[in-house]
Design an enzyme around this catalytic site. Structure first.
Site, PDB file in Angstrom:
ATOM      1  N   GLU A  37       0.864  -1.188   0.000  1.00 46.73           N
ATOM      2  CA  GLU A  37       0.000   0.000   0.000  1.00 46.73           C
ATOM      3  C   GLU A  37       0.896   1.232   0.000  1.00 46.73           C
ATOM      4  OE1 GLU A  37      -3.389  -0.271   2.460  1.00 46.73           O
ATOM      5  OE2 GLU A  37      -3.868   1.851   2.339  1.00 46.73           O
TER       6      GLU A  37
ATOM      7  N   LYS B 102      -3.563   0.068  14.157  1.00 47.18           N
ATOM      8  CA  LYS B 102      -4.413   1.117  13.588  1.00 47.18           C
ATOM      9  C   LYS B 102      -5.842   0.739  13.975  1.00 47.18           C
ATOM     10  CE  LYS B 102      -5.867   3.005   9.066  1.00 47.18           C
ATOM     11  NZ  LYS B 102      -5.548   3.085   7.622  1.00 47.18           N
TER      12      LYS B 102
ATOM     13  N   GLU C 135     -10.345   4.734   9.275  1.00 46.91           N
ATOM     14  CA  GLU C 135     -10.516   4.313   7.891  1.00 46.91           C
ATOM     15  C   GLU C 135     -11.020   2.873   7.799  1.00 46.91           C
ATOM     16  OE1 GLU C 135      -6.691   5.310   6.082  1.00 46.91           O
ATOM     17  OE2 GLU C 135      -7.371   7.377   5.825  1.00 46.91           O
TER      18      GLU C 135
ATOM     19  N   ARG D 183      -1.607   3.808  17.136  1.00 47.96           N
ATOM     20  CA  ARG D 183      -1.603   4.987  16.259  1.00 47.96           C
ATOM     21  C   ARG D 183      -2.702   5.986  16.628  1.00 47.96           C
ATOM     22  NH1 ARG D 183      -2.266   4.065  10.522  1.00 47.96           N
ATOM     23  NH2 ARG D 183      -0.549   5.354   9.844  1.00 47.96           N
TER      24      ARG D 183
ATOM     25  N   ASP E 107      -2.356  14.206   6.919  1.00 50.53           N
ATOM     26  CA  ASP E 107      -1.887  12.936   6.373  1.00 50.53           C
ATOM     27  C   ASP E 107      -0.675  13.077   5.461  1.00 50.53           C
ATOM     28  OD1 ASP E 107      -1.771  10.283   5.836  1.00 50.53           O
ATOM     29  OD2 ASP E 107      -3.458  10.229   4.464  1.00 50.53           O
TER      30      ASP E 107
ATOM     31  N   GLU F 140       3.740   9.064  -1.053  1.00 53.33           N
ATOM     32  CA  GLU F 140       2.342   8.987  -1.486  1.00 53.33           C
ATOM     33  C   GLU F 140       1.856  10.321  -2.046  1.00 53.33           C
ATOM     34  OE1 GLU F 140      -0.215   7.749   1.711  1.00 53.33           O
ATOM     35  OE2 GLU F 140      -2.046   8.084   0.577  1.00 53.33           O
TER      36      GLU F 140
HETATM   37  C1  GCV Z   1      -2.416   2.396   5.513  1.00 53.34           C
HETATM   38  C2  GCV Z   1      -3.525   7.392   4.333  1.00 53.34           C
HETATM   39  C3  GCV Z   1      -3.205   6.460   3.213  1.00 53.34           C
HETATM   40  C4  GCV Z   1      -3.662   5.050   3.512  1.00 53.34           C
HETATM   41  C5  GCV Z   1      -3.036   4.611   4.851  1.00 53.34           C
HETATM   42  C6  GCV Z   1      -3.466   5.607   5.919  1.00 53.34           C
HETATM   43  C7  GCV Z   1      -2.832   5.302   7.270  1.00 53.34           C
HETATM   44  O1  GCV Z   1      -4.917   7.594   4.430  1.00 53.34           O
HETATM   45  O2  GCV Z   1      -3.785   6.919   2.016  1.00 53.34           O
HETATM   46  O3  GCV Z   1      -3.242   4.218   2.471  1.00 53.34           O
HETATM   47  O4  GCV Z   1      -3.425   3.311   5.185  1.00 53.34           O
HETATM   48  O5  GCV Z   1      -3.042   6.896   5.545  1.00 53.34           O
HETATM   49  O6  GCV Z   1      -1.864   5.935   7.600  1.00 53.34           O
HETATM   50  O7  GCV Z   1      -3.336   4.439   7.975  1.00 53.34           O
END
Ligand code: GCV
Length: 679
Positions: A145, A265, A269, A302, A343, A371
């Protein structure tokens, strides 16, 4: 000395040896362990014969005990390097309180040799942060990812039987920059990582990494007791849930006696967490912490949380949720906080939690993978970004920096740490491009010593990567130091952020306004309309500024005292707002977009000038990448300006070229297979 350019595919990272030209060094080792053998081998093959002789010995070894070297202040991983008499001859002595300390000293010695710096200046070094950790967002199917360097390095299918030699090289590269921990699976975790076959696979990795002083950690899926254990709940207050985790921890430690612990986490999300049961993040973290505590393990919990049901400014939500929990976490828990409150944007103000939770060890989380900074292809050296955050003053206590909060000594925290979301994959050059290696390198060096300057790190990286030719080092360092600001300029100047396209986050999408969750839409962040642009985070808006210490908050509450770099992060201002230099906000915005594009052009020219000095393979790949970056910087600039002009109806300042296409063209672009976005 100019090292002639030789064929190079980038595999060797910062471990390119100079010994081939000058023979091997004489190295004497006192004691025996896998770690000491590695240290000696690295020095023998890595140091030229002109260096040395070198002696490796623990400070309490009888051969050097008479020197009475005090290593007490160096921690378990620090080292002492000096030129001294041992056994009647002058030697370079690398000593420490532990074999791992000696290994770090050996790598420091190699770094000095490769960069041509003065051995006498190496001296004594201890690590400032205890946990120096990579977070791999690697999925079990091999997709990484937000990874842009190919498939995951971990071949879960053939583990534990096949121990790819690359795992050793990974450990070497990390140990050489002081990394001492790795979370091997994605924080968007699958429970299957905690099953017996996967524990055995992780144990094989741990065996490879152990002599290099690197521990393994796992991301834990909070609902695993339900998914794997058949329990009806994962409520952390339920004794059966706690018992399940305790048994699971015992099972892991039977396979991996030095297992580091869990990263979690939770309630973010779509991930499960204690909030699903009305319990707090502290309840969840402490329950897991109790499971690993008897084994000396830790939990990194986190703080990256924001809820779709919460109308509050997203930038405020983590602070609102976590600050009241200060002091409520178990001793073996760290709260892992992203560097900024949104982020990993190209620039964010430091996260207001730093300084606001004095009774809790806060671990820094940076993103090494890019990213939001152009994936692997854009040259963006992140040293200045890391440095800017670590050096920021919290305003809570006199002179306190974010680095001092993270180091936790003033508060007497036993734990401290820094995590970086890795940019490592199976690409031959590990990071999808030579310059991306510098971000991995800079992360490790700063996690060891946050007082290092990003410029010094760029120089030492350039010398080790391309050879110690002053023209290369000067030119490469200049390119690197301008690069991150260039990305800020062409993607989101003056404090704008989160303007990228949906899902894959590749390229511009400031117009996006139709996503389900409000805070996923770029329009949520820039709030541009006919009259102005920016997010009002002062008292008249979300009042996020109040989450900072009063002195900092006062400064940020007034656009006149807010740094220009953060202006539109904190303020909604008219397009014709006058900036200190006299130009309007609109004119300055355009100027910065143009500057970003121009800087990339200058970086290309710099790189072209190095063609005769750099090996063909790495030169050509970077050259192609810079061509992509130049095109995409224009794309970002043009698309953004076309969109802003559709809103403010203002003309471009004289001399600034119009966007190449109309807004509809930019909006119509689609990128179905952009990497790093698991489907
Ligand atoms: C692992 C952002 C990224 C996600 C990531 C998230 C996180 O939203 O786009 O891909 O997920 O951060 O840090 O948990």
């Amino acid at each position: 000395m100019t090292v002639p350019a030789q064929a190079d595919d980038g595999y060797r990272l910062w471990l390119r040896n100079i010994a081939a030209q000058t023979g091997t060094a004489q190295v004497e080792v006192h004691g025996d362990s896998a770690t000491l053998r590695i240290a000696a081998d690295e020095l023998r093959t890595g140091l030229g014969a002109n260096a040395g002789p070198v002696v490796l010995a623990r400070a309490n070894d009888p051969s050097i005990a008479a020197l009475r070297i005090d290593v007490a202040g160096l921690g378990t991983e620090g080292y002492d390097i000096r030129t001294t008499q041992v056994g009647g001859r002058s030697v370079i002595l690398v000593t420490a309180g532990s074999d791992i300390g000696i290994l770090h000293g050996a790598y420091a010695l190699l770094r000095h040799a490769r960069t041509g710096s003065d051995m006498a200046r190496i001296g004594v070094r201890g690590a400032r942060f205890g946990l120096r950790m990579l977070n791999h967002w690697d999925n079990l199917d091999g997709v990484v990812e937000r990874g842009y360097a190919g498939q995951s390095l971990w071949d879960w299918w053939t583990l534990p039987d096949v121990r790819d030699p690359r795992y050793v090289d990974y450990a070497r590269a990390n140990a050489a920059i002081g990394i001492n921990g790795t979370v091997v699976n994605n924080v968007n975790a699958k429970a299957i990582s905690l099953t017996a076959p996967y524990i055995a696979k992780t144990a094989a990795l741990a065996d490879v990494f152990r002599p290099y002083g690197i521990k393994v950690y796992l991301s834990a899926r909070f609902s695993a007791p339900v998914e794997l254990g058949g329990l009806k709940t994962a409520d952390p207050r339920d004794p059966a849930v706690a018992a399940w985790w305790k048994a699971k921890a015992d099972e892991i430690y039977r396979a991996i006696p030095d297992f580091g612990g869990f990263l979690v986490k939770a309630n973010s999300e779509g991930q499960p967490g204690p909030r699903d049961y009305g319990a707090s993040h502290a309840d969840g973290a402490n329950m897991l912490a109790a499971a690993v505590a008897p084994h000396g393990g830790i939990v990194m919990w986190r703080a990256f949380v924001y809820a779709d049901t919460d109308p509050e400014d997203r930038a405020k939500q983590a602070y609102t949720e976590f600050r009241p929990l200060d002091g409520k976490f178990a001793d073996n828990v760290l709260v892992q906080v992203k560097n900024g409150a949104i982020d990993f944007q190209p620039r964010e103000p430091f996260h207001p939690l730093f300084g606001a939770m004095p009774r809790t060890p806060l671990m820094m989380e940076f993103q090494i993978t890019k990213e939001y900074l152009g994936f692997a292809t854009h040259l963006a050296y992140l040293g200045p970004l890391f440095e800017e955050v670590l050096d920021a003053r919290t305003g809570v206590r006199a002179g306190e920096t974010v680095a001092a909060v993270v180091d936790g000594r003033a508060q007497g925290h036993a734990l401290s740490g820094m995590a970086g979301v890795a940019n490592i994959g199976r690409d031959r050059d590990w990071s999808g491009g030579t310059f991306n290696q510098a971000n991995w390198y800079a992360f490790g060096r700063l996690a060891w010593d946050p007082t290092l300057s990003s410029e010094a790190i760029a120089r030492e990286w350039a010398a080790q990567t391309f050879g110690n030719d002053p023209v290369i080092v000067e030119t490469v360092t200049r390119m690197m130091l301008r690069s991150r600001e260039a990305v800020v300029d062409y993607t989101g100047p003056l404090g704008l952020a989160h303007l990228m396209a949906t899902g894959h986050h590749y390229g511009p999408g400031p117009w996006v306004d139709d996503l389900q969750r409000p805070e996923w839409n770029p329009v949520y962040y820039h709030r541009a309309d006919r009259n102005g642009i920016g997010f009002d985070r002062t008292r008249t808006g979300s009042n996020a500024v109040a989450q900072y210490a009063p002195g900092v908050a006062r400064k940020l509450a007034d656009p006149k005292t807010t740094p220009l770099e953060q202006l539109l992060w904190f303020h909604h201002l008219p397009w014709d707002y006058r900036l200190p230099g006299g130009s309007t906000l609109w004119v300055e915005l355009v100027r910065r977009y143009d500057r970003g594009v121009a800087t990339v052009d200058a970086m290309r020219r710099d790189w072209a000038s190095l063609k005769p000095r750099i090996d063909e393979e790495r030169w050509t790949k970077t050259d192609s990448f810079l061509a992509i970056q130049a095109r995409e910087a224009r794309w970002w600039r043009d698309a953004s300006l076309a969109y802003w002009m559709s809103i403010n109806r203002l003309p471009l300042p004289a001399g600034s070229p119009p966007p190449e296409h109309d807004l509809a063209w930019y909006k119509a672009q689609r990128f179905p297979f952009a990497p790093g976005n698991p489907q």
